[in-house]
Scaffold this motif. Sequence first.
Motif, PDB file in Angstrom:
ATOM      1  N   TYR A   1       0.825  -1.203   0.000  1.00 17.51           N
ATOM      2  CA  TYR A   1       0.000   0.000   0.000  1.00 17.51           C
ATOM      3  C   TYR A   1       0.863   1.259   0.000  1.00 17.51           C
ATOM      4  O   TYR A   1       1.985   1.267   0.509  1.00 17.51           O
ATOM      5  CB  TYR A   1      -0.848   0.048   1.282  1.00 17.51           C
ATOM      6  CG  TYR A   1      -1.738  -1.147   1.520  1.00 17.51           C
ATOM      7  CD1 TYR A   1      -1.246  -2.312   2.097  1.00 17.51           C
ATOM      8  CD2 TYR A   1      -3.094  -1.086   1.220  1.00 17.51           C
ATOM      9  CE1 TYR A   1      -2.067  -3.396   2.340  1.00 17.51           C
ATOM     10  CE2 TYR A   1      -3.937  -2.170   1.467  1.00 17.51           C
ATOM     11  CZ  TYR A   1      -3.418  -3.322   2.027  1.00 17.51           C
ATOM     12  OH  TYR A   1      -4.242  -4.379   2.267  1.00 17.51           O
TER      13      TYR A   1
ATOM     14  N   TYR B   1       0.187   5.208   1.357  1.00 20.07           N
ATOM     15  CA  TYR B   1      -0.676   6.149   2.041  1.00 20.07           C
ATOM     16  C   TYR B   1      -0.011   7.522   2.037  1.00 20.07           C
ATOM     17  O   TYR B   1       1.211   7.633   2.063  1.00 20.07           O
ATOM     18  CB  TYR B   1      -0.902   5.734   3.502  1.00 20.07           C
ATOM     19  CG  TYR B   1      -1.802   4.548   3.671  1.00 20.07           C
ATOM     20  CD1 TYR B   1      -1.281   3.243   3.704  1.00 20.07           C
ATOM     21  CD2 TYR B   1      -3.170   4.705   3.826  1.00 20.07           C
ATOM     22  CE1 TYR B   1      -2.111   2.147   3.875  1.00 20.07           C
ATOM     23  CE2 TYR B   1      -4.011   3.613   4.004  1.00 20.07           C
ATOM     24  CZ  TYR B   1      -3.476   2.339   4.029  1.00 20.07           C
ATOM     25  OH  TYR B   1      -4.299   1.265   4.198  1.00 20.07           O
TER      26      TYR B   1
ATOM     27  N   GLN C   1       0.029  11.240   4.125  1.00 22.04           N
ATOM     28  CA  GLN C   1      -0.360  11.917   5.350  1.00 22.04           C
ATOM     29  C   GLN C   1       0.050  13.376   5.282  1.00 22.04           C
ATOM     30  O   GLN C   1       1.236  13.695   5.213  1.00 22.04           O
ATOM     31  CB  GLN C   1       0.264  11.260   6.593  1.00 22.04           C
ATOM     32  CG  GLN C   1      -0.221  11.886   7.895  1.00 22.04           C
ATOM     33  CD  GLN C   1       0.372  11.241   9.118  1.00 22.04           C
ATOM     34  OE1 GLN C   1       1.518  10.809   9.125  1.00 22.04           O
ATOM     35  NE2 GLN C   1      -0.417  11.152  10.192  1.00 22.04           N
TER      36      GLN C   1
ATOM     37  N   LEU D   1      -4.261   9.242   7.648  1.00 22.26           N
ATOM     38  CA  LEU D   1      -3.649   8.693   6.446  1.00 22.26           C
ATOM     39  C   LEU D   1      -4.700   8.500   5.362  1.00 22.26           C
ATOM     40  O   LEU D   1      -5.795   8.004   5.629  1.00 22.26           O
ATOM     41  CB  LEU D   1      -2.989   7.337   6.739  1.00 22.26           C
ATOM     42  CG  LEU D   1      -1.561   7.394   7.244  1.00 22.26           C
ATOM     43  CD1 LEU D   1      -1.510   7.954   8.642  1.00 22.26           C
ATOM     44  CD2 LEU D   1      -0.930   6.014   7.184  1.00 22.26           C
TER      45      LEU D   1
ATOM     46  N   LEU E   1      -5.511   6.588   1.909  1.00 23.85           N
ATOM     47  CA  LEU E   1      -5.087   5.506   1.021  1.00 23.85           C
ATOM     48  C   LEU E   1      -4.993   6.040  -0.397  1.00 23.85           C
ATOM     49  O   LEU E   1      -5.969   6.518  -0.963  1.00 23.85           O
ATOM     50  CB  LEU E   1      -6.090   4.355   1.086  1.00 23.85           C
ATOM     51  CG  LEU E   1      -5.842   3.194   0.132  1.00 23.85           C
ATOM     52  CD1 LEU E   1      -4.521   2.494   0.446  1.00 23.85           C
ATOM     53  CD2 LEU E   1      -6.993   2.195   0.195  1.00 23.85           C
TER      54      LEU E   1
ATOM     55  N   TYR F   1      -3.108   0.621  -3.814  1.00 26.58           N
ATOM     56  CA  TYR F   1      -2.463  -0.591  -3.350  1.00 26.58           C
ATOM     57  C   TYR F   1      -2.294  -1.533  -4.538  1.00 26.58           C
ATOM     58  O   TYR F   1      -2.933  -1.380  -5.574  1.00 26.58           O
ATOM     59  CB  TYR F   1      -3.237  -1.256  -2.212  1.00 26.58           C
ATOM     60  CG  TYR F   1      -4.602  -1.782  -2.580  1.00 26.58           C
ATOM     61  CD1 TYR F   1      -5.723  -0.980  -2.432  1.00 26.58           C
ATOM     62  CD2 TYR F   1      -4.772  -3.078  -3.046  1.00 26.58           C
ATOM     63  CE1 TYR F   1      -6.984  -1.458  -2.761  1.00 26.58           C
ATOM     64  CE2 TYR F   1      -6.021  -3.564  -3.369  1.00 26.58           C
ATOM     65  CZ  TYR F   1      -7.132  -2.750  -3.217  1.00 26.58           C
ATOM     66  OH  TYR F   1      -8.379  -3.218  -3.536  1.00 26.58           O
TER      67      TYR F   1
ATOM     68  N   PHE G   1       3.679   6.994   3.164  1.00 27.07           N
ATOM     69  CA  PHE G   1       4.011   5.750   3.854  1.00 27.07           C
ATOM     70  C   PHE G   1       3.776   4.552   2.939  1.00 27.07           C
ATOM     71  O   PHE G   1       2.734   4.432   2.300  1.00 27.07           O
ATOM     72  CB  PHE G   1       3.143   5.564   5.100  1.00 27.07           C
ATOM     73  CG  PHE G   1       3.476   6.498   6.235  1.00 27.07           C
ATOM     74  CD1 PHE G   1       2.769   7.671   6.415  1.00 27.07           C
ATOM     75  CD2 PHE G   1       4.498   6.181   7.134  1.00 27.07           C
ATOM     76  CE1 PHE G   1       3.066   8.521   7.462  1.00 27.07           C
ATOM     77  CE2 PHE G   1       4.795   7.039   8.186  1.00 27.07           C
ATOM     78  CZ  PHE G   1       4.084   8.203   8.345  1.00 27.07           C
TER      79      PHE G   1
END
Lengths: 117, 111
Positions: free
Chosen positions: B33, B35, B37, B43, B45, B48, B88
């Motif tokens: 995934y 993410y 922020q 977070l 999405l 993915y 992330f």
Amino acid sequence: GAVVSQHPSRVICKSGTSVKIECRSLDFQATTMFWYRQFPKQSLMLMATSNEGSKATYEQGVEKDKFLINHASLTLSTLTVASAHPEDSSFYICSARDRGSGGNTIYFGEGSWLTVV
Amino acid sequence: GEDVEQSLFLSVREGDSSVINCTYTDSSSTYLYWYKQEPGAGLQLLTYIFSNMDMKQDQRLTVLLNKKDKHLSLRIADTQTGDSAIYFCAESSSGYSTLTFGKGTMLLVSP
């Protein structure tokens, strides 16, 4: 898209009091919800995994009597910080696994800032 | 245990492409995934990819997966100042296990 809502987004409480944070999945059912803690400029630290209708699974080092998790329904999990102290001040984030996606899509809430004074 | 590594910082100019890299150690990783922020927020999405895919494209985002090298990348085309955030990378070994996160890459986009 799927939305996970956390409430409150910011809370200030006095040392020794308890505070509850709610995490709701707004348009999907969540088989599992996760609670994370994030310190400034750091990654997320998983605190516990919350499954609907059963006890939460806590990560090593996380006090289950201090961080009480209740997953009452497929759309709601709550984190209660019991007898909060200044060192509990942090950013708490929940996430929810979308059951309808086969479990492989995880959405995060907006986070809750907790300040204990 | 599982480990996910990312570079900590990337700086690009507006309009350029950004490439954020991630490596992971768990050979059983099934879902990977990305993410985003933004400061003080949760977070989001972004996308993915399943481990049986090599590439996934979604508008300005392109994810490349090299499963042999356990390397994942996120390319953002025509990067805008609004893309400035921490990104992330995360992996999970199944649809029912927890996510393991990298430490995040701070992307700074300058005008």
